[in-house]
Design a protein around this motif. Sequence first.
Motif, PDB file in Angstrom:
ATOM      1  N   LEU A 215       0.793  -1.224   0.000  1.00  0.00           N
ATOM      2  CA  LEU A 215       0.000   0.000   0.000  1.00  0.00           C
ATOM      3  C   LEU A 215       0.825   1.274   0.000  1.00  0.00           C
ATOM      4  CD1 LEU A 215      -2.717  -1.059   2.604  1.00  0.00           C
ATOM      5  CD2 LEU A 215      -2.980  -0.966   0.116  1.00  0.00           C
ATOM      6  N   ALA A 216       2.041   1.234   0.527  1.00  0.00           N
ATOM      7  CA  ALA A 216       2.794   2.473   0.771  1.00  0.00           C
ATOM      8  C   ALA A 216       3.830   2.767  -0.298  1.00  0.00           C
ATOM      9  CB  ALA A 216       3.462   2.408   2.140  1.00  0.00           C
ATOM     10  N   ASP A 217       4.067   4.066  -0.494  1.00  0.00           N
ATOM     11  CA  ASP A 217       5.178   4.519  -1.330  1.00  0.00           C
ATOM     12  C   ASP A 217       6.464   4.561  -0.521  1.00  0.00           C
ATOM     13  OD1 ASP A 217       3.469   5.177  -3.608  1.00  0.00           O
ATOM     14  OD2 ASP A 217       2.742   6.829  -2.378  1.00  0.00           O
ATOM     15  N   ARG A 218       6.312   4.815   0.781  1.00  0.00           N
ATOM     16  CA  ARG A 218       7.484   4.945   1.650  1.00  0.00           C
ATOM     17  C   ARG A 218       7.159   4.375   3.019  1.00  0.00           C
ATOM     18  NH1 ARG A 218       9.144   9.431   4.667  1.00  0.00           N
ATOM     19  NH2 ARG A 218       7.571  10.722   3.629  1.00  0.00           N
ATOM     20  N   LEU A 219       8.122   3.709   3.626  1.00  0.00           N
ATOM     21  CA  LEU A 219       7.961   3.144   4.956  1.00  0.00           C
ATOM     22  C   LEU A 219       8.768   3.952   5.960  1.00  0.00           C
ATOM     23  CD1 LEU A 219       8.444  -0.694   4.270  1.00  0.00           C
ATOM     24  CD2 LEU A 219       6.399   0.708   3.964  1.00  0.00           C
ATOM     25  N   VAL A 220       8.178   4.175   7.125  1.00  0.00           N
ATOM     26  CA  VAL A 220       8.893   4.742   8.263  1.00  0.00           C
ATOM     27  C   VAL A 220       8.753   3.725   9.390  1.00  0.00           C
ATOM     28  CG1 VAL A 220       9.035   6.615   9.937  1.00  0.00           C
ATOM     29  CG2 VAL A 220       8.475   7.119   7.549  1.00  0.00           C
ATOM     30  N   VAL A 221       9.868   3.117   9.769  1.00  0.00           N
ATOM     31  CA  VAL A 221       9.840   2.069  10.787  1.00  0.00           C
ATOM     32  C   VAL A 221      10.132   2.697  12.144  1.00  0.00           C
ATOM     33  CG1 VAL A 221      10.747  -0.170  11.490  1.00  0.00           C
ATOM     34  CG2 VAL A 221      10.685   0.447   9.065  1.00  0.00           C
ATOM     35  N   ILE A 222       9.237   2.439  13.102  1.00  0.00           N
ATOM     36  CA  ILE A 222       9.347   3.021  14.442  1.00  0.00           C
ATOM     37  C   ILE A 222       9.598   1.910  15.456  1.00  0.00           C
ATOM     38  CG2 ILE A 222       8.206   4.424  16.195  1.00  0.00           C
ATOM     39  CD1 ILE A 222       6.349   5.466  14.079  1.00  0.00           C
ATOM     40  N   GLU A 223      10.546   2.153  16.342  1.00  0.00           N
ATOM     41  CA  GLU A 223      10.764   1.279  17.495  1.00  0.00           C
ATOM     42  C   GLU A 223      11.024   2.166  18.705  1.00  0.00           C
ATOM     43  OE1 GLU A 223      13.398  -2.071  17.053  1.00  0.00           O
ATOM     44  OE2 GLU A 223      13.110  -2.146  14.884  1.00  0.00           O
ATOM     45  N   ASP A 224      10.359   1.863  19.807  1.00  0.00           N
ATOM     46  CA  ASP A 224      10.540   2.613  21.058  1.00  0.00           C
ATOM     47  C   ASP A 224      10.347   4.115  20.858  1.00  0.00           C
ATOM     48  OD1 ASP A 224      11.159   0.256  22.488  1.00  0.00           O
ATOM     49  OD2 ASP A 224      13.227   0.358  21.780  1.00  0.00           O
ATOM     50  N   GLY A 225       9.364   4.484  20.039  1.00  0.00           N
ATOM     51  CA  GLY A 225       8.999   5.879  19.900  1.00  0.00           C
ATOM     52  C   GLY A 225       9.856   6.696  18.963  1.00  0.00           C
ATOM     53  N   ALA A 226      10.780   6.063  18.246  1.00  0.00           N
ATOM     54  CA  ALA A 226      11.672   6.812  17.358  1.00  0.00           C
ATOM     55  C   ALA A 226      11.830   6.079  16.032  1.00  0.00           C
ATOM     56  CB  ALA A 226      13.031   7.004  18.014  1.00  0.00           C
ATOM     57  N   GLU A 227      12.145   6.847  14.994  1.00  0.00           N
ATOM     58  CA  GLU A 227      12.394   6.238  13.689  1.00  0.00           C
ATOM     59  C   GLU A 227      13.725   5.502  13.708  1.00  0.00           C
ATOM     60  OE1 GLU A 227      13.983   7.778   9.431  1.00  0.00           O
ATOM     61  OE2 GLU A 227      12.205   8.844  10.176  1.00  0.00           O
ATOM     62  N   VAL A 228      13.718   4.264  13.203  1.00  0.00           N
ATOM     63  CA  VAL A 228      14.959   3.499  13.094  1.00  0.00           C
ATOM     64  C   VAL A 228      15.364   3.278  11.638  1.00  0.00           C
ATOM     65  CG1 VAL A 228      14.699   2.330  15.318  1.00  0.00           C
ATOM     66  CG2 VAL A 228      13.688   1.303  13.262  1.00  0.00           C
ATOM     67  N   GLN A 229      14.417   3.440  10.719  1.00  0.00           N
ATOM     68  CA  GLN A 229      14.742   3.298   9.304  1.00  0.00           C
ATOM     69  C   GLN A 229      13.582   3.847   8.484  1.00  0.00           C
ATOM     70  OE1 GLN A 229      15.884  -0.659   8.126  1.00  0.00           O
ATOM     71  NE2 GLN A 229      16.362  -0.081   6.025  1.00  0.00           N
ATOM     72  N   SER A 230      13.908   4.403   7.320  1.00  0.00           N
ATOM     73  CA  SER A 230      12.865   4.823   6.392  1.00  0.00           C
ATOM     74  C   SER A 230      13.377   4.643   4.981  1.00  0.00           C
ATOM     75  CB  SER A 230      12.450   6.285   6.638  1.00  0.00           C
ATOM     76  OG  SER A 230      13.524   7.158   6.339  1.00  0.00           O
ATOM     77  N   GLY A 231      12.455   4.546   4.046  1.00  0.00           N
ATOM     78  CA  GLY A 231      12.820   4.384   2.649  1.00  0.00           C
ATOM     79  C   GLY A 231      11.687   3.749   1.885  1.00  0.00           C
ATOM     80  N   THR A 232      11.902   3.487   0.609  1.00  0.00           N
ATOM     81  CA  THR A 232      10.893   2.785  -0.171  1.00  0.00           C
ATOM     82  C   THR A 232      10.773   1.363   0.352  1.00  0.00           C
ATOM     83  OG1 THR A 232      12.466   1.968  -1.819  1.00  0.00           O
ATOM     84  CG2 THR A 232      11.506   4.162  -2.207  1.00  0.00           C
ATOM     85  N   PRO A 233       9.654   0.688   0.079  1.00  0.00           N
ATOM     86  CA  PRO A 233       9.537  -0.702   0.529  1.00  0.00           C
ATOM     87  C   PRO A 233      10.691  -1.581   0.069  1.00  0.00           C
ATOM     88  CG  PRO A 233       7.395   0.116  -0.145  1.00  0.00           C
ATOM     89  CD  PRO A 233       8.390   1.189  -0.502  1.00  0.00           C
TER      90      PRO A 233
END
Length: 363
Positions: A215-233
């Motif tokens: 579904l997404a153009d871009r992923l923002v991965v969150i762990e413990d309240g903060a972004e740990v990685q982002s980018g295209t799928p």
Amino acid sequence: MTTPPPAGGSGAPGALDAHLRVERPGFTLDLELGAAAGEVVALLGPNGAGKSTALRALAGLLPLTAGHLRLDGQTLEDPATGLHTPAERRPVGVVFQDYLLFPHLSALDNVGFGLRCRGRSRKEARAEALPWLTRMGLEAHATARPGKLSGGQAQRVALARALAVQPRLLLLDEPLAALDARTRLDVRSQLRRHLAEFEAVAVLVTHDPLDAMVLADRLVVIEDGAEVQSGTPSEVARLPRTDYIARLVGLNLYQGVGTGHQVTLPDGVVLATAEAVSGPAFVAFPPSAVTLYRTRPESSARNVWELTVAGLDLHGDQVRADLTGPVPLAADLTPAAAAELDLSPGTPVWASVKATQTRAYPA
């Protein structure tokens, strides 16, 4: 039309510009989030990572402790100045996990509910709502109440209700979680089509990697309240940076220090790699790259370890073996191969991985 939010602040027209900081006892969300008009961003992460907190903050249901929220160049929230636009005045549409359709209203009146809240008469709201039901292929169910709709139909009514108010920000909270596996497949495809046609910003919250990837153009991965990685799928799947992401995309992942074509792990184990790396580095390889033996193999593979079977499980049409030892890993093999090796928990095995089947990249 939606009620315009208060003017103030600056930002790129047609874009989401947010710094979401929410402090709660024992947990802090601190997330910077931006998106262009027409972009679908998925917030992905384990339970308790802060995804729902972020969505509630975007919706105006949870005030920011600090940071800001701007949409289409308008500042919706700025704790430093005391500005907080109430949820009902934000140009935001929300599709909740359980849809929250009003059981006493027809599908048509559910879709028109937000329009009524914005001052339309019942006749006007129904006239504006009907094209949205038609767009979802539900015009024949206009008079049906939610109790008479299937899960997939209810999901589409909820989406039509969110879109009918012409939001500049669409929030989807686990929109497919309430569906069975078969319905989910069909509705996921339909939702992707509707999101592709949506001209504003959409933010999807999910813990399902397939929903996020499709579904997404871009992923923002969150762990413990903060972004740990982002980018295209594809970027996130190809180069995971945490164990959580690696498990989601089905990779074995290790972090160490690279020197040429080898990476030394913290406990001293050395992995041979195809790519040359220098300094902090990740090494990843799929479970299918692992070959198992009952005795030490005479193989050209440079990565060979003696391990122990910790568990076995079916993974699609493969058997997934979880192995412990110097390099804990997952290995996939056919049921026939598992039977031939006579694997069971506690069985000692040798595992090999060719350097050409690994991927090394900077940490």
